[in-house]
Design an enzyme around this catalytic site. Structure first.
Site, PDB file in Angstrom:
ATOM      1  N   HIS A   1      94.035  66.897  73.907  1.00 56.36           N
ATOM      2  CA  HIS A   1      94.369  65.633  74.152  1.00 56.36           C
ATOM      3  C   HIS A   1      95.513  65.694  75.167  1.00 56.36           C
ATOM      4  O   HIS A   1      96.445  64.711  75.400  1.00 56.36           O
ATOM      5  CB  HIS A   1      94.964  64.833  72.751  1.00 56.36           C
ATOM      6  CG  HIS A   1      93.874  64.579  72.084  1.00 56.36           C
ATOM      7  ND1 HIS A   1      93.165  63.203  72.022  1.00 56.36           N
ATOM      8  CD2 HIS A   1      93.350  65.153  70.891  1.00 56.36           C
ATOM      9  CE1 HIS A   1      92.283  63.135  71.421  1.00 56.36           C
ATOM     10  NE2 HIS A   1      92.320  64.306  70.492  1.00 56.36           N
TER      11      HIS A   1
ATOM     12  N   ASP B   1      95.232  68.395  67.130  1.00 59.17           N
ATOM     13  CA  ASP B   1      93.834  67.817  66.639  1.00 59.17           C
ATOM     14  C   ASP B   1      92.809  67.788  67.884  1.00 59.17           C
ATOM     15  O   ASP B   1      93.121  67.838  68.825  1.00 59.17           O
ATOM     16  CB  ASP B   1      93.898  66.156  66.298  1.00 59.17           C
ATOM     17  CG  ASP B   1      94.576  65.347  67.127  1.00 59.17           C
ATOM     18  OD1 ASP B   1      95.470  65.623  67.984  1.00 59.17           O
ATOM     19  OD2 ASP B   1      93.971  64.466  67.447  1.00 59.17           O
ATOM     20  N   GLU B   2      91.491  68.065  67.453  1.00 55.13           N
ATOM     21  CA  GLU B   2      90.395  67.830  68.272  1.00 55.13           C
ATOM     22  C   GLU B   2      90.525  68.596  69.617  1.00 55.13           C
ATOM     23  O   GLU B   2      90.366  67.891  70.617  1.00 55.13           O
ATOM     24  CB  GLU B   2      90.387  66.426  68.706  1.00 55.13           C
ATOM     25  CG  GLU B   2      89.994  65.421  67.455  1.00 55.13           C
ATOM     26  CD  GLU B   2      89.808  64.022  67.701  1.00 55.13           C
ATOM     27  OE1 GLU B   2      89.083  63.318  66.876  1.00 55.13           O
ATOM     28  OE2 GLU B   2      90.606  63.463  68.490  1.00 55.13           O
ATOM     29  N   ASN B   3      91.004  69.831  69.553  1.00 57.79           N
ATOM     30  CA  ASN B   3      90.939  70.618  70.603  1.00 57.79           C
ATOM     31  C   ASN B   3      89.322  71.048  70.848  1.00 57.79           C
ATOM     32  O   ASN B   3      88.713  71.689  70.141  1.00 57.79           O
ATOM     33  CB  ASN B   3      91.982  71.716  70.505  1.00 57.79           C
ATOM     34  CG  ASN B   3      91.647  72.871  71.613  1.00 57.79           C
ATOM     35  OD1 ASN B   3      90.944  72.687  72.507  1.00 57.79           O
ATOM     36  ND2 ASN B   3      92.123  74.001  71.256  1.00 57.79           N
TER      37      ASN B   3
ATOM     38  N   GLU C   1      94.378  70.386  61.800  1.00 60.01           N
ATOM     39  CA  GLU C   1      94.038  71.564  62.536  1.00 60.01           C
ATOM     40  C   GLU C   1      94.866  72.699  62.793  1.00 60.01           C
ATOM     41  O   GLU C   1      94.631  73.733  62.988  1.00 60.01           O
ATOM     42  CB  GLU C   1      93.517  71.256  63.876  1.00 60.01           C
ATOM     43  CG  GLU C   1      92.163  70.330  63.966  1.00 60.01           C
ATOM     44  CD  GLU C   1      92.291  68.860  63.751  1.00 60.01           C
ATOM     45  OE1 GLU C   1      93.309  68.406  63.113  1.00 60.01           O
ATOM     46  OE2 GLU C   1      91.349  68.219  64.244  1.00 60.01           O
TER      47      GLU C   1
END
Lengths: 666, 666
Positions: B256, B319-321, B371
Site C-alpha cells: 500500500h 496488510d495486503e502486501n 499480517e
C-alpha cells in the site's frame, strides 16, 4: 425550445417581465452577462467531455478547470474519462477549449472579461486573463440544462465584462469567530457570482483574529484562542488567489480596539485593565494617538501583516471612535493644544496620516470607513462609505476613490430587492463623469453579532448574489420577480460549493422541534428576524448567547411570505387565486398541530403567539373570501394589528399582503 | 413519569423488549451506563445554571465544561448568566459541580469512570480523571428532557465505566482526502458516544497525507497537495486530547505504498517510475526490505512522526502486501536465500522487526494488521484483527494483545445491528480468562474508496454509536428494536456537533432532483448501496468519480425499509397494520410522480427501474391484502424476483419483508 431561450434572455436583458413560457428555461444566469445570443445548437455532455488549453496556462487556470469538471461530474453523475487536468492538457483532443493570454493580477481594474462560444461539437472559452477564464467557467456551469433527457450546454455566444471593478463581501470574524472553512466555502460562493474581493474584518473589541509573531499577546490574550495562524492566512490568501479574489485585511483603529489592549494596555488612551468585550455596541477603548510607542507598535505589526496580506490595499477601519477616552485624557488634550489639533476628528486625521506613512513604506494603499475622509488625507486612499449616500458623493467630489457599503448591510435582514436596487451610481446621482469614475464598486457587509459559523451563510446567501449582479451587470436589470426567480436557482446551486444556508436551516428546525420539522417550518417560512438593529434590544445578547432559536432558523426574504407577497402583488381583481387559497388553508390549520410541538419543545414557547396569529389571520381571511363574513363584520383588522409583535425577536411577514387582499375584498 | 423512566432503564439494562409506555421517555442513553437509578426529583434548567469545580481543574476540564454549557444553551435557547467558565470557576455558587482528582493520561486503560447524582437543587459529577468527567458530561447531556413544559435533568444516580479500554474509529484519509474539519467534527462525535481512539490511516497507494519536513516529496509528489501540515496535525492531536481521545497514526508499509515511491522510487522493490494510484484494489508497489536505505528512510521519517503523534502506539499497517515485486526481484530473492528467509511472510516479519527497532528507539509500541503477527515478533505489539474471528483468537492465544475490526467495517454498508451484535468476546469464544484480557477492544473502520467529505459522515453515523455501545457497555444489551430506537435519537443529536450525515443527505437529494425532494426521498429511503465490495464491480470508479448519485444519497439501514421490516417482524397474524398499509400506499403511488422528476434529471435515470419495482410490488401487495387477488393468482413472486437488480449500485430493501407478508397471507 431554442426560440424560447432566445426570447427569455432578450426579455431578461431588456428588463421586461418574464413570460410564463420563458420560465421553462432553466439556466438562470446570475449575474446577467453583457450579451448572450442563442443558436439552434446543443453541446451534449458525455463521458468523453474533456478540457484542454490552447494558449497560456497557469496554476489558477488548471485549478479552475478541474473544479469545473468536478462540479459537472457532481451534477450529471457522469464518469468523465479525462482524469485530472494539468498544464499539459492541450486542446488537440478536447471539446472544451480554453484560450487565455496571461496570468491575471489581483488588482482593481484587472481584465475579467471573457467570451464563450458553444456549438454542437465544442465549447470555446476565450479570455485575456486566467481570472476572466474563471469567471467564464462559472457562466458555462450556469448554462447547464436538460434537453430530451440529456445534459446539454445550449448553443450560444456570450460576451461579458464587469461594470464595477470592486465587488466584495466583508466578513466580520471578530464578534463571532469564523473558522477557515467558513472563509473558504464563502470564497467559492463569491467566485460563483463573480465577486472579486473578500474583506476580512480582523480586529474588534471582541477579538483579535490573526496571529502576530511580533506581538503574540494580541491573540494570546485577546482572542479566546480563536484566530487564524499565519499558515492559515497564507492558505486563505492562496485559495482566494486561485479563485481570482483579492483579500483585504482590516485592522480597525483607533477605536474598536479593546482586544489589542487586553495584552498591550500601554497602547490605550486610558490607564486601566482591559478585557475582551462580550456584548455589542460602541466601546470606548481607543489607541493613544499621541504616543510614539503606538506608532512603533503599528509599524512593526503592519509591516508583519503587509507581508502576510499581499493585496495593495490595507484597511485601517477608523469608524465609530467614541472619543471619550481622548476627551478624558489630559495628556492627549495637551498634545492637541500643542499641535493645534482642533477636535477629535482632526486628531484621528493626524493619527491616520502617521499610519499612512507606515502603510506607504510597506507599499500599501490605505482604505478605511467614511470617518477617515479628511481634507488633509491624500487622494489615493479609498473611502468605504457606510453612513449614507451623501458620504459616497462627498468622497467622490473631494477626489477620493470610494466603494459603497451603505445599502449592502446584509446583517440587517433587509430583502434582496432592496440591496438589488441599491445602485452605486443611480441615474440621479449628482456626480460628473470624472467623479463617477472614482466610484469603484461596493461591498456587502456581514457583521457577526448575531451569527456564527452555523448560521452565517443564511444571512450571506442568496442575497449576496443579487448584490453581485448589481455590481457586475449593466445598469438595466431591475426586474424584481425575475431577480427572485433566478436567485432561487442560484441559491440551490451554491450548495455544491459547501454553502450551508439551506441545510443548516433545516438542521436548526430539527433541533427546535425534536425532529418534527413540517409545521415548524411552515411557520418559520413566514417569520423574519427583526430588521435593522432591533434584534439586540429585546434580549441581553452576548458572545455566548445561543444562536439556535427560531430567530436564527428564520431567514430574510422568508420564502412563504415572499411567495404570498408576489402572488398578492399579482392580483388584478378580487379573484383570489388557488395558490393564495392553498397557502391560507395551510396556514390556518398549522397552529393546531404546531401547538403540540411547542408544548414538547419549550425553546419554541416564545413564538407560540406568532403561530396563533398566523392561523387566526389566515382563517379569518378564508372566511371573508368564502363570503361567510364581510370585511366590515370581521375582526380581521384588529387581528392584523395584534399580530405586530416582536416575540422571539421575529416578526410575522404576511401582514402587509393580508391587508392588501382586504383592499381588494372591500 | 418517574416510574416510567425507572421501568425503561430496568428494561433496557435487563435487555428485555421495550414496553410501548417506556418509549415515551426521551433521554436515550447510548452507550447504556453500568447502572442508573431514577429518583422522584427533577433539576430544572434556568438561566442561573452554572458550572463550578470542587477539586482539580485542567484545560481539558474547562474546555469540556464550556462545551457542555454551550450545547445546553443551544438546545434550550436559555441565556445562561454565568459567561465563560475558567479554572477559577469554583463550586461555591454553582448548581452543577464537577469533582475530579487528576488529569487523565491518554493511555489504554486510563480511568474513564464517573458517577452522577442529580437532585432538585444540584447536579454532581464525580470522576477520578478529567477524561472520566468528559464522559460523564456527555451522559448528563443525553439525560436532558422536557417535563411540564420545562427543560429538566431527571433526578438519578449513575455509575459508569467502560467494558473495553480501546474503542476507536479508523478514518481513511487517503483514498479520498478528508479536511481537518471532517476530523474535528468526527472527534466530537466520537466523544459524544464515549469512544477514545481515532486511528488515522495516513498513507496509501492513493496518497500520502502528512507533511514531512525531512522528506518533502512524500506530499510534494504523492498527495495532489491534499495533506495535513504539521501545524494541522498538532491541532488535531491537541483537539483530540481535550476530548480525551487518542490519535493513532498509521503509515501502511511495506505494501500500500505507491504514494511514497512517486517521490522516492529508490525505496521500491521494482525499478520503475511510480505515479499515484487513481483506482481501488491491491497494488504491487512495495518497499524494499533488503536495502539499508529503506530503514534509514523509515528511521528518519518515523522519528519525525513520533514527535508529531505523541500516542505510545504507532501503526505500521502491514496488510495486503501482494509480494509480486518481491518475487520478481532477483536481488530480493538472493537476500532471502542468504538469510534463510523462507517466504514472503517471513521476509515481512524480518522487515517488521527492523521497523520495530526504530519504533522502540522512539518509545513507541507497534500496532499493525493481522499480517504482522508472526512467531518472531515480540508480544508487546498489538494486532488489529480484520480478516476474521479466528485471527483475533489466534493472536490472543499466541500472547499478543489484539483489537477487533472484523465485523466493524462500516464502509461495507451492513446494518447497525450486525455490528452491534459483533462482540469482541462472545459467550462462545474459545479463550481463557487470561487470553481474554488481551482483547483490548475494537475499532470501526471507515475506508474511503466511495466516500468524500460530503458523504462520509452518513457512513460513520449513526452506526458507529452502536459499535461504541458494544465496546463501552456491559455484555447484556442485545435488544435490536431498542438499539435502533435509541440510535435514531443519538443520530439527531449528533447534528449539534457538526456531523453532516442528515443534512448532506438532503442536500444530495436536492441536487439529484432539482429541488423536488419529496418523492426521490421516499425512494431513497428504501434503497441501500450495494453491500460489501460489490459497488466497485459495476462501474469504473476512480478517485475522480462523482459521489453525488443516488447510491451516495442512500444510506445503510435505509429508514423506510428498516421501519417496514420492524413492522413486519412484529406481525402476529395476517392482520396487516395500518402503518404497513400507509407505507404500501405511499410507495405504490410514488413512481407516477417520481417518473417526471427522473425525466427532468437524467442523473436519476439509473434508478428508474427501482422506482417502478417499488410501486409495482407495493401496489400488488395492496391488491392481495385487500382481497382483490389471491397470492397464487398474483405475479407478486416474479415481481419480487425481478426487483433483485443492482442498477445504480443500489438495491431495493423491501423485498424480504414483502415476502414475509406473503407468508402470512398465503
Amino acid at each position: 425550445m431554442h426560440k424560447l431561450r432566445l426570447t427569455f434572455f432578450m426579455i431578461a436583458i431588456l428588463a421586461f417581465s418574464l413570460s410564463s413560457q420563458a420560465k421553462k428555461y432553466d439556466s438562470p444566469l446570475m449575474p446577467i452577462p453583457e450579451s448572450i445570443k442563442f443558436t439552434e445548437d446543443s453541446f451534449e455532455l458525455t463521458e468523453i467531455l474533456s478540457v484542454g488549453f490552447s494558449g497560456f496556462t497557469s496554476e489558477r487556470l488548471v485549478f479552475n478547470a478541474n473544479r469545473f469538471v468536478d462540479r459537472l461530474a457532481g451534477r450529471t453523475g457522469l464518469f468523465f474519462k479525462q482524469g485530472i487536468i494539468n498544464q499539459e492538457s492541450n486542446s488537440d483532443t478536447s471539446n472544451i477549449i480554453i484560450n487565455v493570454d496571461r496570468e491575471g493580477k489581483l488588482l482593481p481594474g484587472e481584465d475579467e472579461s471573457y467570451s464563450i462560444t458553444i456549438s454542437e461539437k465544442q465549447v470555446k472559452l476565450r479570455a485575456v486573463t486566467d481570472i476572466g477564464a474563471a469567471r467564464g467557467l462559472e457562466t458555462i456551469l450556469q448554462l447547464l440544462t436538460v434537453e430530451n433527457g440529456k445534459y446539454i450546454f445550449p448553443g450560444c455566444e456570450v460576451q461579458d465584462s464587469p461594470r464595477f471593478v470592486w465587488r466584495g463581501l466583508l466578513i466580520d470574524v471578530c464578534r463571532h469567530f469564523m473558522p477557515i472553512e467558513m472563509i473558504k466555502r464563502n470564497l467559492r460562493g463569491l467566485a460563483a457570482v463573480k465577486m472579486n474581493v473578500v474583506h476580512l474584518h480582523l480586529s474588534e473589541d471582541q477579538g483579535f483574529r490573526v496571529e502576530s509573531k511580533k506581538y503574540p499577546k494580541l491573540t494570546g490574550m485577546g482572542s479566546d484562542s480563536l484566530f487564524y495562524t499565519q499558515e492559515q492566512v497564507k492558505d486563505i490568501v492562496e485559495y482566494a488567489s486561485l479563485l481570482g479574489i483579492r483579500v483585504i485585511p482590516e485592522f480597525d483603529i483607533p477605536g474598536h480596539a479593546t482586544s489589542w489592549l487586553v495584552g498591550y494596555p500601554e497602547l490605550g488612551s486610558k490607564e486601566q485593565e482591559y478585557s475582551i468585550e462580550r456584548t455589542w455596541g460602541v466601546f470606548d477603548a481607543t489607541l493613544n494617538p499621541t504616543k510614539e510607542r503606538t506608532y512603533e507598535f503599528l509599524d512593526t505589526l503592519f509591516t508583519e501583516m503587509s507581508v502576510l496580506f499581499p493585496d495593495e490595499y490595507f484597511h485601517i477601519g477608523g469608524d465609530e471612535n467614541s472619543g471619550k477616552h481622548w476627551d478624558e485624557n489630559s495628556e492627549i488634550q495637551s498634545f492637541m493644544l500643542d499641535n493645534n489639533i482642533k477636535d477629535n476628528h482632526a486628531l484621528q486625521a493626524y493619527f491616520n496620516q502617521r499610519v499612512l506613512k507606515i502603510l506607504t513604506k510597506n507599499n500599501k494603499k490605505m482604505i478605511g470607513w467614511d470617518e477617515i475622509q479628511h481634507e488633509n488625507m491624500p487622494r489615493n486612499i479609498v473611502i468605504q462609505s457606510w453612513r449614507g449616500k451623501s458620504g459616497l458623493e462627498k468622497a467622490a467630489k473631494d477626489g477620493f476613490q470610494v466603494i459603497l457599503s451603505n445599502g449592502y448591510y446584509i446583517d440587517l435582514i433587509h430583502p434582496a430587492e432592496e440591496h438589488y436596487l441599491n445602485d452605486p451610481l443611480p441615474a440621479d446621482i449628482a456626480l460628473t463623469e470624472e467623479e463617477q469614475k472614482r466610484v469603484l464598486g461596493g461591498e456587502a457587509t456581514m457583521w457577526a453579532e448575531f451569527v456564527n459559523n452555523e448560521t452565517v451563510d443564511s444571512r450571506i446567501w442568496p442575497r449576496t448574489a443579487a448584490i453581485a449582479e448589481r455590481l457586475w451587470s449593466k445598469k438595466l436589470n431591475n426586474n424584481i420577480p425575475d431577480m427572485y426567480s433566478r436567485l432561487e436557482k442560484v441559491s440551490r446551486s451554491l450548495e455544491e460549493l459547501g454553502i450551508t444556508h439551506i441545510k443548516n436551516r433545516d438542521m436548526l428546525l430539527r433541533g427546535l422541534s425534536s425532529n418534527n420539522v413540517e409545521h415548524v417550518k411552515i411557520l418559520s417560512d413566514v417569520l423574519e428576524p427583526l430588521k435593522g438593529y432591533r434584534r439586540g434590544r429585546y434580549k441581553p445578547y452576548t458572545q455566548q448567547s445561543p444562536l439556535t432559536r427560531m430567530v436564527d432558523a428564520s431567514i430574510p426574504d422568508a420564502p412563504g411570505a415572499l411567495k404570498f407577497r408576489l402572488l398578492v402583488d399579482d392580483l388584478k381583481s378580487d379573484k383570489i387565486s388557488n395558490e393564495i387559497l392553498s397557502l391560507l388553508e395551510m396556514w390556518s390549520g398549522n397552529n393546531k398541530i404546531l401547538t403540540k410541538v411547542i408544548d414538547n419543545n419549550p425553546i419554541l414557547e416564545e413564538i407560540r403567539i406568532h403561530s396563533k396569529n398566523l392561523s387566526l389571520i389566515s382563517g379569518e381571511l378564508l372566511r371573508i373570501i368564502r363570503g361567510e363574513i364581510t370585511v366590515n363584520d370581521s375582526e380581521i383588522e384588529s387581528l392584523i394589528e395584534n399580530a405586530r409583535v416582536n416575540d422571539g425577536q421575529v416578526e410575522l411577514k404576511i401582514l402587509e399582503p393580508a391587508q392588501k387582499i382586504l383592499e381588494y375584498l372591500k
